[in-house]
Design an enzyme around this catalytic site. Structure first.
Site, PDB file in Angstrom:
ATOM      1  N   SER A   1     -15.244  -5.033 -15.613  1.00 40.63           N
ATOM      2  CA  SER A   1     -16.192  -4.115 -16.239  1.00 40.63           C
ATOM      3  C   SER A   1     -16.245  -2.758 -15.542  1.00 40.63           C
ATOM      4  CB  SER A   1     -17.602  -4.718 -16.246  1.00 40.63           C
ATOM      5  OG  SER A   1     -17.591  -5.957 -16.904  1.00 40.63           O
TER       6      SER A   1
ATOM      7  N   SER B   1     -20.801 -21.432   5.275  1.00 40.02           N
ATOM      8  CA  SER B   1     -20.312 -20.058   5.202  1.00 40.02           C
ATOM      9  C   SER B   1     -20.689 -19.418   3.874  1.00 40.02           C
ATOM     10  CB  SER B   1     -18.802 -20.060   5.391  1.00 40.02           C
ATOM     11  OG  SER B   1     -18.257 -18.848   4.950  1.00 40.02           O
ATOM     12  N   SER B   2     -20.485 -20.161   2.773  1.00 41.78           N
ATOM     13  CA  SER B   2     -20.794 -19.610   1.446  1.00 41.78           C
ATOM     14  C   SER B   2     -22.285 -19.322   1.300  1.00 41.78           C
ATOM     15  CB  SER B   2     -20.397 -20.600   0.352  1.00 41.78           C
ATOM     16  OG  SER B   2     -19.016 -20.667   0.265  1.00 41.78           O
TER      17      SER B   2
ATOM     18  N   HIS C   1      -3.505 -27.976  -2.175  1.00 39.25           N
ATOM     19  CA  HIS C   1      -3.297 -26.771  -2.978  1.00 39.25           C
ATOM     20  C   HIS C   1      -4.604 -26.379  -3.671  1.00 39.25           C
ATOM     21  CE1 HIS C   1      -1.847 -23.990  -6.015  1.00 39.25           C
ATOM     22  NE2 HIS C   1      -2.298 -24.790  -6.963  1.00 39.25           N
TER      23      HIS C   1
ATOM     24  N   THR D   1     -19.431 -15.720 -23.536  1.00 38.03           N
ATOM     25  CA  THR D   1     -18.102 -15.324 -23.067  1.00 38.03           C
ATOM     26  C   THR D   1     -17.439 -14.424 -24.100  1.00 38.03           C
ATOM     27  OG1 THR D   1     -18.005 -17.508 -22.076  1.00 38.03           O
ATOM     28  CG2 THR D   1     -16.013 -16.198 -21.988  1.00 38.03           C
TER      29      THR D   1
ATOM     30  N   HIS E   1     -19.130 -27.528 -11.867  1.00 38.46           N
ATOM     31  CA  HIS E   1     -19.050 -26.607 -12.988  1.00 38.46           C
ATOM     32  C   HIS E   1     -19.601 -25.227 -12.665  1.00 38.46           C
ATOM     33  CE1 HIS E   1     -17.378 -25.695 -16.731  1.00 38.46           C
ATOM     34  NE2 HIS E   1     -18.381 -24.880 -16.885  1.00 38.46           N
TER      35      HIS E   1
ATOM     36  N   GLU F   1     -19.516 -23.978  -9.864  1.00 44.10           N
ATOM     37  CA  GLU F   1     -18.466 -23.473  -8.980  1.00 44.10           C
ATOM     38  C   GLU F   1     -17.371 -22.747  -9.778  1.00 44.10           C
ATOM     39  OE1 GLU F   1     -17.852 -23.283  -5.786  1.00 44.10           O
ATOM     40  OE2 GLU F   1     -15.716 -22.793  -5.892  1.00 44.10           O
TER      41      GLU F   1
ATOM     42  N   ARG G   1      -1.678 -35.477 -15.382  1.00 43.42           N
ATOM     43  CA  ARG G   1      -1.742 -34.639 -14.184  1.00 43.42           C
ATOM     44  C   ARG G   1      -1.398 -35.463 -12.952  1.00 43.42           C
ATOM     45  NH1 ARG G   1      -7.827 -32.458 -13.655  1.00 43.42           N
ATOM     46  NH2 ARG G   1      -6.979 -31.375 -11.852  1.00 43.42           N
TER      47      ARG G   1
ATOM     48  N   LYS H   1     -18.715 -10.915 -23.966  1.00 43.86           N
ATOM     49  CA  LYS H   1     -18.098 -10.103 -22.908  1.00 43.86           C
ATOM     50  C   LYS H   1     -16.749  -9.544 -23.359  1.00 43.86           C
ATOM     51  CE  LYS H   1     -19.126 -10.363 -18.768  1.00 43.86           C
ATOM     52  NZ  LYS H   1     -20.401  -9.680 -18.575  1.00 43.86           N
TER      53      LYS H   1
ATOM     54  N   TYR I   1     -17.760 -21.088 -12.444  1.00 41.95           N
ATOM     55  CA  TYR I   1     -18.241 -19.753 -12.823  1.00 41.95           C
ATOM     56  C   TYR I   1     -18.427 -18.862 -11.606  1.00 41.95           C
ATOM     57  CZ  TYR I   1     -18.531 -21.711 -17.392  1.00 41.95           C
ATOM     58  OH  TYR I   1     -18.186 -22.305 -18.566  1.00 41.95           O
TER      59      TYR I   1
ATOM     60  N   ASP J   1     -24.863  -0.575   5.137  1.00 42.69           N
ATOM     61  CA  ASP J   1     -24.158  -1.803   5.520  1.00 42.69           C
ATOM     62  C   ASP J   1     -24.814  -2.968   4.788  1.00 42.69           C
ATOM     63  OD1 ASP J   1     -22.853  -3.958   7.000  1.00 42.69           O
ATOM     64  OD2 ASP J   1     -22.378  -2.435   8.494  1.00 42.69           O
TER      65      ASP J   1
ATOM     66  N   TRP K   1      -8.464 -32.470  -5.512  1.00 41.31           N
ATOM     67  CA  TRP K   1      -9.490 -31.544  -5.007  1.00 41.31           C
ATOM     68  C   TRP K   1     -10.870 -31.982  -5.454  1.00 41.31           C
ATOM     69  CZ3 TRP K   1     -13.172 -28.023  -6.858  1.00 41.31           C
ATOM     70  CH2 TRP K   1     -13.232 -27.883  -8.243  1.00 41.31           C
TER      71      TRP K   1
ATOM     72  N   HIS L   1     -18.952 -32.511 -19.229  1.00 40.69           N
ATOM     73  CA  HIS L   1     -17.763 -32.370 -20.086  1.00 40.69           C
ATOM     74  C   HIS L   1     -16.478 -32.618 -19.290  1.00 40.69           C
ATOM     75  CE1 HIS L   1     -17.784 -27.768 -19.219  1.00 40.69           C
ATOM     76  NE2 HIS L   1     -16.913 -28.333 -18.447  1.00 40.69           N
ATOM     77  N   HIS L   2     -16.596 -32.690 -17.960  1.00 41.24           N
ATOM     78  CA  HIS L   2     -15.442 -33.093 -17.155  1.00 41.24           C
ATOM     79  C   HIS L   2     -15.302 -34.609 -17.158  1.00 41.24           C
ATOM     80  CE1 HIS L   2     -14.949 -29.058 -15.331  1.00 41.24           C
ATOM     81  NE2 HIS L   2     -16.254 -28.993 -15.464  1.00 41.24           N
TER      82      HIS L   2
END
Lengths: 534, 391
Positions: free
Chosen positions: A271, A172-173, A79, A331, A256, A258, A453, A334, A260, A108, A144, A305-306
């Site tokens: 925006s 790909s990315s 998932h 943040t 991390h 990732e 979790r 924004k 963002y 293009d 994950w 921090h993870h």
């Protein structure tokens, strides 16, 4: 000069898309590829959603009812992987493909053949990853985040397919990002300086650099896993002198930024939508650009921090706590700027605006729980509980996902030349809004009460919240099937849309006809401030 | 007339009393509601640290709520008032350096206000050392081992703590008990009012050891020794769960700590250590087939059945079957060696470090004579000792 060339190759320029399957297999057109990305990500979104519903069905009541723990772990893992790499990220790349050439006044993307390749890798990558679920020993079952050594020494044999799939997704990315950067830096219409670029283009430019910076780090991590599994190295094996904690440092140095990568383009979308429906220019454009850049910079120095519970020295804990708290500043800027844009505007509330406002409110709530999680001593209590699950779903579902849905409704008339059904769109919004909150809000409570979790079964005191959460998940899941119906119905029988489909919509894409021509701008448009800055 | 008035008065009184009762009832209902709301929040816990953590949590939470009310208040005020349908014309302002500066600087100041108490609590948590006793906590798939580090007795007291919730309850075949999934066969026991240091590590994959009421959680990482400490004031039983995904039975390895008054703890510890010494002295004795099978079945269901299943069929290919396997029907010493040393690079652990000679001998004997296996030999504790000594 260009007029002459244009006349000589008139036939080449006038051709439309090829017919049938070949059009989609061999296409180098940014709109076709954008469409492929968007449908692919929607398909993955449904697959990932079905896995989520298996999880929620099992957790509806205490005890094991539907699946075994080993299968449950495969569900949570896939998932997460499918939603992150298969749904959210490709959807943003699809939007980038559709919108960036139109927004910068280009015909293009800069690298059309690579564009085709970067899309067509994905179905194979995910085909391979999902096929592992049917292999002997099962698919990835280690979360994950695939922490070693659970994902190396103790992994099912199919982990090798998973590693290869991650490599393909990364390739790909990276190709997609190179293409986006090349397009933005080289193909802007004359007069569109960097500080006149639309916010979606800005956020994607920064996102693309983040991707190029961290995807190779992820590739490195999975390669080390591959070596540990097949070639007897000990990068992450303590018995051989390796270090499982090093895996987490490498993973989160990717992970991390990732996070963002999945939210910055969302900032860009919102925006555009809020100014359009407030009929008022975006407030604080310059500070919005700097805020995105600051968030991107900070994303590289907060990864641990993870890992507050992993056992770090006090100085390390303090550094990562302070740097993480700092993210709240840009943040916040924004959020304040969006509200200042709405302030004294002349607002209407069509479906894209509803999703955008829900984004601002619910993403901010995810931001608050994020700030709480940044506080190391209390994070010890929250870490790896449902409080974290609630937090990141609040920033990813009503955050990233709502922005994607808002973008689809907002640019749908430009893409198809037809309007979606406003009533159905609003029903879709309210179902999603109720569903997402019923699903994820109670998870704050079960987390604070102590529910870990990734468990297939739970002590009795968590029963009520889990039941509510599961009901919400099914409401939310079904409302996304309804979304599919709304979209198909609108493509088939929507009312014709105007070129500038929304009264307050600004930007070069709205100067094109609806639907937009196959080769967006064959001549560079004249960039007028009141058009590109709103 | 007078009577009627009197009756009316009585009636009024009764209504008044009823109203009063209803109000009291509703208030008490509300109060129970608030009390129940405690379960919506973090636990206050039973240690100085857990209370500091709770207070910090509430401080940060309330600051967030205040900011949220303010920000969302402005947003929704705007949503309700600045509508085209109310005939509002859009203003044209779109920037203000003063505002941008204000909403950069003010949040930074608020963050500093949050960081000060956060730093203080964190520093307090890192005040290790000066402990009265140490316990090694070792995570295994899917159980905890507790070893009392005590030079006087050569660290003799060590045991596993395995979830004791019956499978029937998990599979909904019988009613779930009060401490469903939160009960173990043997509690970790610690005394009140002494500083207990936990040294946390793991044998196989990463686990995490968490007791919410103590306000402490730390990952158990193979090859790494993490440190935690606590001083508990209230005797009682405190429960937690593993909080790092560690494989199949991650949800089924609870942590139960029983805090005893100091004198009671000392008495328990002394008797536990002496009975352990007696047990360890008895490994030279020869056991009968029946004794071995009985003990072996218990050991098997605790340590082997979660992977190889109760019927010995296993889950191919990660967890091979024992029923009819070449190992169980082959030479006895190879079988013993495999169980004692594990199989490198697989999920098969080295049980020589977890089980004593009697347990090892009996479980191997059981495996060789259950599930239709019939090796027809005997495995004695002394055989295990001889093998381990390389004889």
């Amino acid at each position: 000069m260009s007029e002459v060339i244009h006349a000589d190759h008139h036939d080449d320029h006038a051709h439309g898309p090829a017919k049938g399957l070949k059009r989609w297999l061999f296409t180098t057109n940014h709109k076709d590829i954008g469409t492929l990305y968007l449908w692919f990500s929607f398909a993955m979104f449904l697959v990932g959603g079905v896995l989520a519903l298996v999880i929620r069905a099992e957790l509806f009541q205490p005890g094991l009812q539907f699946v075994q723990p080993e299968f449950f772990n495969q569900m949570t893992t896939n998932h997460g992987l499918i939603m992150v790499f298969g749904a959210i990220m490709p959807a943003f790349v699809g939007l980038a493909n559709w919108l960036i050439p139109m927004q910068v006044g280009a015909p293009d993307m800069a690298l059309p053949r690579m564009n085709n390749l970067s899309f067509w890798i994905l179905p194979f990558a995910f085909g391979m990853m999902i096929s592992t679920l049917f292999m002997e020993g099962g698919g990835p079952n280690f979360g994950w985040t695939f922490y070693a050594p659970l994902s190396t020494t103790y992994a099912p044999p199919s982990v090798t397919y998973f590693i290869f799939a991650v490599h393909l997704m990364g390739a790909s990315s990276i190709m997609g990002s190179i293409n986006i950067i090349a397009t933005i830096l080289n193909m802007r219409a004359p007069g569109m300086t960097l500080m006149k670029m639309p916010m979606f283009v800005w956020t994607w430019l920064i996102t693309a650099y983040l991707l190029i910076a961290v995807m190779p780090v992820l590739a490195g991590a999975v390669t080390m896993m591959l070596f540990d599994i097949h070639f007897d190295t000990s990068f992450f094996n303590a018995a051989g002198g390796g270090d499982p904690v090093m895996f987490q440092h490498i993973f989160w140095f990717f992970g991390h930024p990732e996070v963002y990568i999945m939210i910055l383009p969302a900032f860009g979308i919102v925006s555009h939508i809020i100014p359009a429906f407030a009929r008022k220019r975006l407030f604080g454009y310059t500070s919005m650009v700097y805020a995105v850049a600051s968030i991107a910079f900070l994303s590289f120095i907060v990864w641990a921090h993870h890992m507050f519970t992993v056992g770090m020295p006090l100085a390390g804990q303090l550094f990562f706590m302070y740097s993480t708290m700092l993210i709240a500043v840009p943040t916040g800027v924004k959020v304040f700027n969006w509200i200042a844009t709405m302030w004294r505007g002349s607002m209407t509330f069509e479906t894209p605006m509803l999703f955008a406002i829900a984004f601002v409110v619910l993403f901010t709530m995810g931001g608050f729980s994020g700030l709480m999680l940044a506080i190391t001593p209390v994070d010890y209590q929250y870490h790896d509980t449902y409080f974290v699950v609630a937090h990141f779903h609040y920033v990813l579902v009503p955050g990233a996902l709502f922005s994607i849905i808002a973008a689809v409704y907002f640019w749908f008339p430009k893409w198809t030349g037809k309007m979606y059904d406003e009533t159905l769109g609003k029903i879709h919004f309210w179902l999603s809004f109720v569903g997402v909150n019923v699903t994820f809000f109670p998870q704050h409570f079960s987390g604070l009460a102590g529910m870990p979790r990734r468990i297939p079964d739970y002590p009795l005191q968590f029963a009520d919240f889990n039941m509510i959460s599961s009901v919400g998940a099914f409401i939310f899941g079904l409302s996304q099937v309804f979304f599919l119906y709304v979209i198909i119905k609108s493509i088939r029988s929507g009312q014709p849309a105007a070129d500038r489909s929304w009264e307050g919509a600004k930007g070069l894409e709205w100067t094109l006809p609806s639907p937009a021509p196959y080769h967006s701008f064959t001549h560079p448009p004249v960039v007028k401030d009141e058009e590109v800055l709103g | 007339m007078k009577n009627q008035l009197c009756r009316m008065k009585n009636q009024l009184c009764r209504i008044k009393r009823q109203l009063w009762r209803t109000m009291v009832g509703m208030t008490s209902l509300l109060l129970t509601g608030v009390a129940a709301a405690d379960e919506l929040n973090l636990r206050v816990g039973v240690t100085d640290i857990s209370r500091q953590v709770y207070d910090l949590h509430m401080t940060i939470f309330l600051i967030c709520v205040a900011i949220g009310v303010l920000v969302f208040g402005v947003l929704f005020w705007s949503v309700f008032n600045h509508r085209k349908s109310k005939g509002v014309e859009a203003a044209t302002f779109h920037e203000s350096t003063k505002l941008e500066l204000a909403w950069t600087i003010v949040p930074t100041l608020i963050l500093i206000v949050m960081a000060v108490p956060a730093t203080q609590v964190l520093v307090a948590m890192y005040d290790t050392g000066g402990e009265d006793m140490s316990i090694e906590v070792r995570g295994y798939q899917w159980k905890w081992q507790y070893k009392y580090l005590d030079d006087d007795y050569n660290n003799t007291l060590s045991f596993f703590s395995v979830m004791s919730t019956p499978r029937d309850e998990i599979y909904n075949q019988s009613v779930k008990g009060d401490n469903y999934l939160l009960q173990v066969d043997e509690h970790l026991r610690i005394p009140t009012n002494r500083k207990v240091r936990f040294l946390i590590t793991a044998e196989d994959v990463i686990h995490a050891w968490w007791v919410p009421d103590f306000g402490i959680k730390r990952d158990a990482v193979p090859g790494m020794l993490n440190e935690l400490w606590t001083v508990v004031e209230e005797p009682g039983i405190y429960r937690g769960q593993c909080t790092e995904l560690c494989g199949k039975d991650h949800g089924f390895m609870p942590i139960v700590v029983e805090v005893l008054p100091e004198a009671e703890f000392d008495a328990w510890y002394a008797s536990k250590v002496s009975s352990e010494l007696v047990r360890q002295g008895s490994f030279g004795e020869t056991l009968s087939h029946e004794e071995l099978m009985a003990q072996g079945e218990t050991v098997y269901s605790t340590y082997c059945a979660s992977c190889h299943l109760a019927n010995g069929e296993g889950v191919a290919p990660v967890f091979p079957a024992i029923a009819g396997s070449a190992v169980a029907m082959g030479p006895r010493d190879d079988h013993l060696n495999l169980v004692i040393n594990g199989v490198a690079g697989t999920a098969m652990q080295a049980f020589g470090r977890q089980l004593d000679p009697a347990q090892l001998a009996s479980v191997v004997h059981y495996q060789r004579h259950a599930f239709g296996n019939d090796a027809g030999d005997m495995s004695q504790p002394q055989d295990v000792i001889n093998l381990s000594n390389g004889q």
